[in-house]
Design a protein around this motif. Structure first.
Motif, PDB file in Angstrom:
ATOM      1  N   GLN A  15       1.187  -0.802   0.124  1.00 18.18           N
ATOM      2  CA  GLN A  15       0.370   0.217  -0.112  1.00 18.18           C
ATOM      3  C   GLN A  15       0.495   1.101   0.269  1.00 18.18           C
ATOM      4  O   GLN A  15       0.732   3.059  -1.086  1.00 18.18           O
ATOM      5  CB  GLN A  15      -0.960   0.326   1.258  1.00 18.18           C
ATOM      6  CG  GLN A  15      -1.950  -1.119   1.158  1.00 18.18           C
ATOM      7  CD  GLN A  15      -2.629  -1.142   2.241  1.00 18.18           C
ATOM      8  OE1 GLN A  15      -2.050  -0.909   3.183  1.00 18.18           O
ATOM      9  NE2 GLN A  15      -4.219  -1.527   2.285  1.00 18.18           N
ATOM     10  N   GLU A  16       2.251   1.447   0.517  1.00 18.69           N
ATOM     11  CA  GLU A  16       2.586   1.965   0.847  1.00 18.69           C
ATOM     12  C   GLU A  16       3.692   2.693  -0.457  1.00 18.69           C
ATOM     13  O   GLU A  16       3.594   3.557  -0.712  1.00 18.69           O
ATOM     14  CB  GLU A  16       3.908   2.316   2.257  1.00 18.69           C
ATOM     15  CG  GLU A  16       4.453   3.625   2.155  1.00 18.69           C
ATOM     16  CD  GLU A  16       3.411   4.559   2.677  1.00 18.69           C
ATOM     17  OE1 GLU A  16       3.564   5.616   2.292  1.00 18.69           O
ATOM     18  OE2 GLU A  16       2.596   4.476   3.120  1.00 18.69           O
ATOM     19  N   THR A  17       4.511   1.273  -1.085  1.00 14.45           N
ATOM     20  CA  THR A  17       4.649   1.471  -2.851  1.00 14.45           C
ATOM     21  C   THR A  17       3.880   2.099  -3.542  1.00 14.45           C
ATOM     22  O   THR A  17       3.687   3.091  -4.700  1.00 14.45           O
ATOM     23  CB  THR A  17       4.816  -0.126  -2.770  1.00 14.45           C
ATOM     24  OG1 THR A  17       5.509  -0.556  -1.907  1.00 14.45           O
ATOM     25  CG2 THR A  17       5.364   0.021  -4.126  1.00 14.45           C
ATOM     26  N   GLU A  18       2.121   1.518  -3.374  1.00 12.99           N
ATOM     27  CA  GLU A  18       1.065   2.147  -4.061  1.00 12.99           C
ATOM     28  C   GLU A  18       1.424   3.847  -3.946  1.00 12.99           C
ATOM     29  O   GLU A  18       1.025   4.308  -4.736  1.00 12.99           O
ATOM     30  CB  GLU A  18       0.167   1.548  -4.377  1.00 12.99           C
ATOM     31  CG  GLU A  18       0.206   0.560  -4.873  1.00 12.99           C
ATOM     32  CD  GLU A  18      -1.066  -0.795  -4.751  1.00 12.99           C
ATOM     33  OE1 GLU A  18      -1.850  -0.213  -4.177  1.00 12.99           O
ATOM     34  OE2 GLU A  18      -0.966  -1.853  -4.633  1.00 12.99           O
ATOM     35  N   ARG A  19       1.028   4.535  -3.085  1.00 12.73           N
ATOM     36  CA  ARG A  19       1.103   5.557  -2.264  1.00 12.73           C
ATOM     37  C   ARG A  19       2.322   6.194  -3.081  1.00 12.73           C
ATOM     38  O   ARG A  19       2.187   8.298  -3.616  1.00 12.73           O
ATOM     39  CB  ARG A  19       0.866   5.826  -0.625  1.00 12.73           C
ATOM     40  CG  ARG A  19      -0.651   5.213  -1.031  1.00 12.73           C
ATOM     41  CD  ARG A  19      -0.588   6.157   1.225  1.00 12.73           C
ATOM     42  NE  ARG A  19      -1.654   5.737   1.741  1.00 12.73           N
ATOM     43  CZ  ARG A  19      -2.117   4.479   2.656  1.00 12.73           C
ATOM     44  NH1 ARG A  19      -0.409   4.091   3.314  1.00 12.73           N
ATOM     45  NH2 ARG A  19      -3.242   4.152   3.107  1.00 12.73           N
ATOM     46  N   ILE A  20       3.393   6.128  -3.057  1.00 13.71           N
ATOM     47  CA  ILE A  20       4.541   6.453  -3.357  1.00 13.71           C
ATOM     48  C   ILE A  20       4.510   6.816  -5.015  1.00 13.71           C
ATOM     49  O   ILE A  20       4.811   7.268  -5.754  1.00 13.71           O
ATOM     50  CB  ILE A  20       5.787   5.819  -3.165  1.00 13.71           C
ATOM     51  CG1 ILE A  20       5.995   6.266  -1.248  1.00 13.71           C
ATOM     52  CG2 ILE A  20       7.289   6.501  -3.538  1.00 13.71           C
ATOM     53  CD1 ILE A  20       6.685   5.116  -0.570  1.00 13.71           C
ATOM     54  N   LEU A  21       4.018   5.247  -5.830  1.00 13.77           N
ATOM     55  CA  LEU A  21       4.090   5.642  -6.821  1.00 13.77           C
ATOM     56  C   LEU A  21       2.851   6.594  -7.927  1.00 13.77           C
ATOM     57  O   LEU A  21       2.852   6.794  -8.437  1.00 13.77           O
ATOM     58  CB  LEU A  21       4.125   3.958  -7.341  1.00 13.77           C
ATOM     59  CG  LEU A  21       4.561   2.927  -7.850  1.00 13.77           C
ATOM     60  CD1 LEU A  21       4.664   1.110  -8.326  1.00 13.77           C
ATOM     61  CD2 LEU A  21       5.345   3.856  -8.660  1.00 13.77           C
ATOM     62  N   ASP A  22       1.659   6.810  -6.738  1.00 14.52           N
ATOM     63  CA  ASP A  22       1.105   7.530  -6.976  1.00 14.52           C
ATOM     64  C   ASP A  22       1.622   8.729  -7.552  1.00 14.52           C
ATOM     65  O   ASP A  22       1.168  10.061  -8.099  1.00 14.52           O
ATOM     66  CB  ASP A  22      -0.396   7.885  -5.853  1.00 14.52           C
ATOM     67  CG  ASP A  22      -1.519   6.441  -6.594  1.00 14.52           C
ATOM     68  OD1 ASP A  22      -0.420   6.017  -7.383  1.00 14.52           O
ATOM     69  OD2 ASP A  22      -1.961   5.916  -5.753  1.00 14.52           O
TER      70      ASP A  22
END
Length: 99
Positions: A15-22
């Motif tokens: 989830q944190e990776t996805e937030r950073i990717l966004d």
């Protein structure tokens, strides 16, 4: 039970990776993901410790022990996450030029 904790940890990291990717679609820095996950884990520990104290004040020893045990598990997870060695981007570039 260990598998459940591992899955939760992986989900949090994902989830944190996805937030950073966004927020940074062109520059995914795994060390930033690791640092943010550690921050979230530290906040979870604080929340669990507060819940344990509240339960203890209410006289609910069993619930207090449960919250405390969870906070200790989270501390163990932090130790695992901090032990993961993530290559720094600068180190990768120097390795590529050396070959």
């Amino acid at each position: 039970m260990t598998q459940l904790h591992d899955l939760r940890l992986r989900l949090l990291v994902q989830q944190e990776t996805e937030r950073i990717l966004d927020s940074q679609p062109d520059e995914l820095d795994l060390s930033v993901v690791q640092a943010r996950c550690l921050c979230w884990l530290a906040l979870l520990i604080e929340a669990h410790e507060e819940q344990a104290c509240d339960a203890e004040r209410r006289g609910d020893t069993e619930q207090a022990m449960g919250w405390f045990a969870d906070s200790m598990r989270l501390r163990d997870v932090i130790n695992v996450v901090t032990s993961i060695e993530i290559p720094l981007p600068a180190a990768d570039e120097s390795d590529e030029t050396a070959t």
